[in-house]
Design a protein around this motif. Sequence first.
Motif, PDB file in Angstrom:
ATOM      1  N   ARG A  93     -35.450  14.959  -6.577  1.00 31.71           N
ATOM      2  CA  ARG A  93     -35.328  15.310  -8.054  1.00 31.71           C
ATOM      3  C   ARG A  93     -33.917  15.753  -8.207  1.00 31.71           C
ATOM      4  O   ARG A  93     -33.106  16.468  -7.477  1.00 31.71           O
ATOM      5  N   TYR A  94     -33.328  15.610  -9.504  1.00 32.45           N
ATOM      6  CA  TYR A  94     -32.166  15.955 -10.068  1.00 32.45           C
ATOM      7  C   TYR A  94     -32.168  16.499 -11.339  1.00 32.45           C
ATOM      8  O   TYR A  94     -32.356  15.919 -12.435  1.00 32.45           O
ATOM      9  N   ASP A  95     -32.362  17.806 -11.334  1.00 29.21           N
ATOM     10  CA  ASP A  95     -32.803  18.813 -12.497  1.00 29.21           C
ATOM     11  C   ASP A  95     -31.781  19.638 -12.694  1.00 29.21           C
ATOM     12  O   ASP A  95     -31.147  20.206 -11.867  1.00 29.21           O
ATOM     13  N   LEU A  96     -31.765  20.058 -13.965  1.00 22.34           N
ATOM     14  CA  LEU A  96     -30.970  21.105 -14.546  1.00 22.34           C
ATOM     15  C   LEU A  96     -31.510  22.589 -13.897  1.00 22.34           C
ATOM     16  O   LEU A  96     -32.839  22.592 -13.734  1.00 22.34           O
ATOM     17  N   PRO A  97     -30.900  23.655 -13.611  1.00 21.67           N
ATOM     18  CA  PRO A  97     -31.609  25.009 -13.397  1.00 21.67           C
ATOM     19  C   PRO A  97     -32.501  25.301 -14.395  1.00 21.67           C
ATOM     20  O   PRO A  97     -32.522  25.151 -15.660  1.00 21.67           O
ATOM     21  N   PRO A  98     -33.790  25.425 -13.952  1.00 29.25           N
ATOM     22  CA  PRO A  98     -35.044  26.060 -14.889  1.00 29.25           C
ATOM     23  C   PRO A  98     -34.587  27.347 -15.644  1.00 29.25           C
ATOM     24  O   PRO A  98     -34.020  28.094 -15.354  1.00 29.25           O
ATOM     25  N   LYS A  99     -35.041  27.115 -16.992  1.00 29.61           N
ATOM     26  CA  LYS A  99     -34.880  28.345 -17.948  1.00 29.61           C
ATOM     27  C   LYS A  99     -35.978  29.077 -17.800  1.00 29.61           C
ATOM     28  O   LYS A  99     -37.030  28.776 -17.574  1.00 29.61           O
ATOM     29  N   GLN A 100     -35.903  30.367 -18.255  1.00 35.68           N
ATOM     30  CA  GLN A 100     -37.012  31.371 -18.282  1.00 35.68           C
ATOM     31  C   GLN A 100     -38.098  31.008 -19.116  1.00 35.68           C
ATOM     32  O   GLN A 100     -38.063  30.373 -20.204  1.00 35.68           O
ATOM     33  N   GLY A 101     -39.419  30.664 -18.382  1.00 34.03           N
ATOM     34  CA  GLY A 101     -40.491  30.437 -19.291  1.00 34.03           C
ATOM     35  C   GLY A 101     -40.719  28.972 -19.187  1.00 34.03           C
ATOM     36  O   GLY A 101     -41.827  28.599 -19.696  1.00 34.03           O
ATOM     37  N   GLU A 102     -39.998  28.169 -18.542  1.00 37.20           N
ATOM     38  CA  GLU A 102     -40.010  26.781 -18.755  1.00 37.20           C
ATOM     39  C   GLU A 102     -41.032  26.392 -17.495  1.00 37.20           C
ATOM     40  O   GLU A 102     -40.906  26.905 -16.397  1.00 37.20           O
ATOM     41  N   LYS A 103     -41.892  25.363 -17.806  1.00 40.78           N
ATOM     42  CA  LYS A 103     -43.092  25.113 -16.819  1.00 40.78           C
ATOM     43  C   LYS A 103     -42.510  24.228 -15.835  1.00 40.78           C
ATOM     44  O   LYS A 103     -42.661  24.031 -14.592  1.00 40.78           O
TER      45      LYS A 103
END
Length: 223
Positions: free
Chosen positions: A68-78
């Motif tokens: 996968r190519y994702d952005l760094p997860p933000k706090q609280g993101e599922k």
Amino acid sequence: MTNNTVSSTARVLGAALRALLVLTLVCGVIYPLAVTGAAQTLFSDQANGSEIKDGEGQVVGSSLIGQRYDLPPKQGEKSPAPDLKWFQPRPSKGLGTNSVNTQYSLLLSGATNRSGDDEELIRWVKEAKAAVVKDNSTATYKVSPADIPPDAVTSSGSGLDPHISPAYAALQIHRVAEKNGLDVTKVEDLVADHTTGRLLGFMGEPRVNVLELNTALRELTRE
């Protein structure tokens, strides 16, 4: 215990020990070395895991396993949001698919085997289709829901497929070009160069390896 019995037992134990040593040498040393040597000579790439390397020679993954190519997860993101400057693979569960694999995890492979009329599956597909339209439409290019191929909204049976269809890759070209400040023609050529045709001209379907494509894209953006 007679001398004959002791002698016979010693011979049996000696034969067993010799057999153990010979079989250990043949099966535990000679055979593995022979197989490894043959594999490295005849199928070096496959034997080493079908590694993909970038322009600096660093291993970035395997051509057999999707990423996968994702952005760094933000706090609280599922679930992390996709990084839209890269070509995206087939989706994973929670992003509109029928896979039990959440992030191309090698610890888990398979699908939920939901039927085509399953209400949750239908909801996932509709959500994924809406996301594809939204993410891939640009100021000069609008994605039509009718043009979205099935692999853009469903996962593979294994959940680990590294390939997408040429149609799904083409659908992402304008967005990738815009996000990276590249000419659309250059990105189209990149996709064409990384499209693999049917095996022997008639087996399987044309496909694009996402990791190989994004590795080449990274090199193009560095020029």
